[in-house]
Scaffold this active site. Sequence first.
Site, PDB file in Angstrom:
ATOM      1  N   ILE A 108      33.044 -26.700  -8.488  1.00 56.47           N
ATOM      2  CA  ILE A 108      32.098 -27.549  -7.763  1.00 56.47           C
ATOM      3  C   ILE A 108      31.839 -27.011  -6.361  1.00 56.47           C
ATOM      4  O   ILE A 108      32.732 -26.444  -5.713  1.00 56.47           O
ATOM      5  CB  ILE A 108      32.619 -29.000  -7.683  1.00 56.47           C
ATOM      6  CG1 ILE A 108      31.529 -29.944  -7.154  1.00 56.47           C
ATOM      7  CG2 ILE A 108      33.903 -29.089  -6.851  1.00 56.47           C
ATOM      8  CD1 ILE A 108      31.868 -31.417  -7.337  1.00 56.47           C
ATOM      9  N   GLY A 122      29.188 -20.060 -13.839  1.00 53.81           N
ATOM     10  CA  GLY A 122      30.632 -20.053 -13.754  1.00 53.81           C
ATOM     11  C   GLY A 122      31.095 -20.756 -12.497  1.00 53.81           C
ATOM     12  O   GLY A 122      30.317 -21.260 -11.695  1.00 53.81           O
ATOM     13  N   GLY A 135      28.394 -17.829  -7.720  1.00 50.21           N
ATOM     14  CA  GLY A 135      28.589 -18.292  -9.085  1.00 50.21           C
ATOM     15  C   GLY A 135      27.389 -17.880  -9.903  1.00 50.21           C
ATOM     16  O   GLY A 135      26.252 -18.159  -9.518  1.00 50.21           O
ATOM     17  N   ALA A 181      25.396 -18.646  -2.120  1.00 50.76           N
ATOM     18  CA  ALA A 181      25.038 -19.614  -1.082  1.00 50.76           C
ATOM     19  C   ALA A 181      25.741 -19.189   0.196  1.00 50.76           C
ATOM     20  O   ALA A 181      26.977 -19.158   0.259  1.00 50.76           O
ATOM     21  CB  ALA A 181      25.468 -21.022  -1.487  1.00 50.76           C
ATOM     22  N   CYS A 233      35.044 -25.375  -4.731  1.00 52.03           N
ATOM     23  CA  CYS A 233      35.422 -24.283  -5.632  1.00 52.03           C
ATOM     24  C   CYS A 233      36.817 -24.487  -6.228  1.00 52.03           C
ATOM     25  O   CYS A 233      37.420 -23.535  -6.721  1.00 52.03           O
ATOM     26  CB  CYS A 233      35.334 -22.930  -4.929  1.00 52.03           C
ATOM     27  SG  CYS A 233      33.692 -22.564  -4.273  1.00 52.03           S
TER      28      CYS A 233
END
Length: 283
Positions: free
Chosen positions: A77, A74, A186, A199, A215
Amino acid sequence: MGELRFVRLGLGAEAVEYQEAWDEQRRVHAARFADEVPDTVLLLEHPPVYTAGRRTQDNERPLDGTPVIDVDRGGKITWHGPGQLVGYPIQRLPRPVDVVAHVRRLEEALIRVCAEFGVGTSRVEGRSGVWILGDPVEQRPSIGGLSLDFDPRLHDEEFDPRMNGPEYAPSNAGQRREDRKIAAIGIRVAKGVTMHGFALNVNPDNRWFDRIIPCGIRDAGVASLAAELGRDVTIAEVLPVVERHLKDVLEHADLKPREIEKRDTEVTSATVTPAGVATGAGA
């Protein structure tokens, strides 16, 4: 839940290419579904790479055509690279799967990690991940000599910070004293088992984020432990702390199926498709 296994897949000079790590995730995911391995967290660094979740829009990608790997998680970027600790928890969840609860547990573990290093973090409603909250708007410095009342990011839906100078760059959000994300999350859940994950920005070069809309968020930025503390912080220093808090939060979680509301015997909440579900913003 049972004991959590940690696998340090590759760090520093042994950073793992994204595709290689993705293949390993799928291998461990299949083994976990078959009950051949326990719940497992893969911990690693990646060489520099942009990855795009399912909701990424074309105008959020690098303007110069830099390659982006499209993935099945989900979110939108983001960037991965040296100085960022990436974790992929591969964990079986009870059905019906409560994806949001899983995201909240990951956030909680990372909030505790940051607190141990003296960095206060929080959640932001409607935005997954772990955030450092900025100053109240009226106390922030002006941007480009403009009053914040005229900040184009707040009024122009097509405003692109990448084309308007470093004062709008996500990596400079700390200087602007704005909200900034220090850890992105995600995930994907397939067959009741999680993939992808988080991350945590330890000491990366956050200027990599300036080439994208991280994001998909245009009015906030990114942070790192090193930048917030004003000192060098290494992955080696953070790694055991992350493992300890993940172990504490995930092993002691009271996993429960998502509650399904029923009205006149009909299921009204969304169901999990066989292909799995994806949520989160950009890890």
